[in-house]
Design an enzyme around this catalytic site. Structure first.
Site, short mmCIF file in Angstrom:
data_model
loop_
_atom_site.label_atom_id
_atom_site.label_comp_id
_atom_site.label_asym_id
_atom_site.label_seq_id
_atom_site.Cartn_x
_atom_site.Cartn_y
_atom_site.Cartn_z
N LYS A 1 0.83 -1.21 0.00
CA LYS A 1 0.00 0.00 0.00
C LYS A 1 0.86 1.25 0.00
CE LYS A 1 -4.42 -1.55 1.76
NZ LYS A 1 -5.51 -1.38 2.75
N LYS B 1 -11.45 -10.74 -11.26
CA LYS B 1 -12.59 -10.85 -10.34
C LYS B 1 -13.37 -9.54 -10.30
CE LYS B 1 -10.85 -9.43 -5.90
NZ LYS B 1 -11.20 -9.40 -4.54
N LYS C 1 -14.38 -3.68 -6.68
CA LYS C 1 -14.74 -2.26 -6.69
C LYS C 1 -13.59 -1.40 -7.18
CE LYS C 1 -14.22 -2.37 -1.70
NZ LYS C 1 -14.91 -3.31 -0.88
P1 ATP Z 1 -10.92 -4.53 -3.78
O1 ATP Z 1 -11.13 -4.94 -5.18
O2 ATP Z 1 -10.72 -3.05 -3.61
O3 ATP Z 1 -9.94 -5.39 -3.04
P2 ATP Z 1 -13.20 -5.99 -3.28
O4 ATP Z 1 -14.37 -5.53 -4.05
O5 ATP Z 1 -12.41 -7.13 -3.81
O6 ATP Z 1 -12.28 -4.77 -3.05
P3 ATP Z 1 -12.95 -6.59 -0.46
O7 ATP Z 1 -13.38 -5.52 0.47
O8 ATP Z 1 -11.50 -6.84 -0.68
O9 ATP Z 1 -13.72 -6.34 -1.84
O10 ATP Z 1 -13.60 -7.97 -0.02
C1 ATP Z 1 -14.69 -8.15 0.85
C2 ATP Z 1 -15.08 -9.61 0.79
O11 ATP Z 1 -15.67 -9.92 -0.48
C3 ATP Z 1 -13.91 -10.58 0.94
O12 ATP Z 1 -14.33 -11.68 1.74
C4 ATP Z 1 -13.63 -11.04 -0.46
O13 ATP Z 1 -13.08 -12.34 -0.52
C5 ATP Z 1 -15.00 -11.02 -1.08
N1 ATP Z 1 -14.96 -10.77 -2.52
C6 ATP Z 1 -14.57 -9.62 -3.10
N2 ATP Z 1 -14.68 -9.71 -4.44
C7 ATP Z 1 -15.14 -10.94 -4.72
C8 ATP Z 1 -15.47 -11.64 -5.94
N3 ATP Z 1 -15.37 -11.07 -7.11
N4 ATP Z 1 -15.92 -12.91 -5.85
C9 ATP Z 1 -16.06 -13.50 -4.64
N5 ATP Z 1 -15.77 -12.91 -3.47
C10 ATP Z 1 -15.32 -11.65 -3.49
#
Ligand code: ATP
Ligand code: LTN
Length: 329
Positions: free
Chosen positions: A111, A194, A197
């Site tokens: 980070k 994946k 956000k």
């Molecule tokens: P970033 O992309 O900024 O890391 P994110 O959208 O991936 O954010 P997180 O806050 O990192 O979301 O994850 C919150 C939860 O959602 C975690 O348990 C993560 O494993 C799950 N998660 C996030 N994206 C996915 C996805 N595309 N498919 C399945 N699980 C997901």
């Protein structure tokens, strides 16, 4: 029943990947353990500078957690900054972890490298001490986390062991557990990445609050491939496989049950979109009901906050006694 703690930062909008990959399991798991879910707004402060944003994101996330089905009388949903013990124990944790240990954290290295030229707060560096406080305050036995957080659970254990050794048995040693694997949802426009956000465009992401017509459109435009055969092959046909995975998860069935029912992409996209709409529509309705009834939302949140505060106060008291701080006069 094991005490289980999961925390989520109130940053960005919740999407279908978060829901099918994580939140669905939080809801189904609420009866299997004594579960605590923290909305960790103080952690988000490490990288948030804009005034008046975090509070709204916190209340929106709380409404979403209740809307997806967390029951405040079963699961303890709380806001980190409302429980002052987090900040207080974090200081003690900072004095129990070394500079060298914090320097080895890969999340800090990643980070801070990404913020090169930007403000890098000391909070970003001491972040794991606050996380250790989150975990140890609740005597958590288990912390379900992905691979990226394992190092933070390890350092929490190390801190707890060091504290217990210095001052006597005070903290429960937590262990990282692999959350039950939820569906892995890929971006509808780029099915090899994946759904996330932090993606550059919104068109492949289904947000929990997208209107039905928007969801329909995003599925209609989902990227597939040109060979026109419906088969489940994540590697060679990632777009089609993603649609099958989403449809299976949203309609509570298996890919094997679905794959033979389709010979064309159009109907598969339509059914996947419809299943997601059927799944999300009631959640969105409940979300808006709660957001329009702030009194009720505050009441639901205060149930968890009160329970969390009680546990946290006892644990912090235990730590103060173990250290031998002068009792309050
Ligand atoms: P970033 O992309 O900024 O890391 P994110 O959208 O991936 O954010 P997180 O806050 O990192 O979301 O994850 C919150 C939860 O959602 C975690 O348990 C993560 O494993 C799950 N998660 C996030 N994206 C996915 C996805 N595309 N498919 C399945 N699980 C997901
Ligand atoms: N660092 C975690 C969020 C987090 C957490 C916690 C997770 C803060 N405190 C306590 C588990 C237990 C993250 O970035 N996902």
């Amino acid at each position: 029943m094991p005490r289980v703690l999961s925390c989520i930062q109130p940053t960005g909008s919740v999407h279908l990947g978060n829901y099918l990959g994580a939140l669905v399991n939080w809801v189904s798991g609420q009866h299997d353990g004594d579960v605590y879910h923290g909305i960790v707004d103080l952690h988000a402060l490490t990288v948030t500078e804009t005034p008046h944003v975090l509070g709204n994101q916190t209340i929106e996330l709380a409404a979403m957690l209740f809307a997806v089905g967390l029951d405040p009388n079963v699961a303890t949903v709380f806001v980190q900054s409302h429980i002052h013990e987090h900040s207080e124990l974090a200081w003690i944790m900072e004095c129990t972890v070394s500079y060298g240990e914090l320097s080895r954290m890969t999340q800090f290295k990643d980070k801070s490298a990404k913020r090169e030229g930007d403000f890098i707060s000391a909070g970003l560096f001491t972040y794991p001490a606050l996380q250790a406080a989150d975990i140890l305050l609740y005597d958590a036995d288990e912390v379900p986390v992905g691979e990226d957080q394992r190092q933070h659970i390890e350092i929490t254990r190390d801190i707890a062991i060091r504290f217990n050794h210095r001052f006597g048995d005070t903290f429960v040693l937590p262990k990282a557990v692999h959350p039950k694997a939820g569906a892995r949802v890929m971006d509808l426009q780029d099915p090899t990445s994946k759904m996330s956000k932090s993606a550059t465009t919104d068109s492949g992401i289904i947000y929990m609050l997208d209107e039905n017509s928007v969801i329909e459109k995003k599925f209609k435009r989902a990227v597939t491939d040109s060979d026109g055969v419906v088969a489940y092959d994540r590697e060679n046909k990632p777009g089609v496989a993603n649609l099958l995975d989403i449809l299976a998860a949203a309609s509570h069935t298996t890919v094997e049950n679905l794959v033979d029912q389709y010979s064309q992409y159009g109907p598969l996209k339509k059914d996947a979109g419809d299943a997601v709409i059927a799944l999300l529509d009631p959640i969105r309705t409940r979300y808006h009901e709660l957001m329009n009834d702030r009194g009720e939302l505050a009441r639901l949140l205060s149930i968890g906050n009160d329970r969390a505060r009680e546990v946290a106060a006892q644990t912090l008291g235990r730590a103060h006694n173990a250290i031998g701080l002068l009792p309050r006069i």
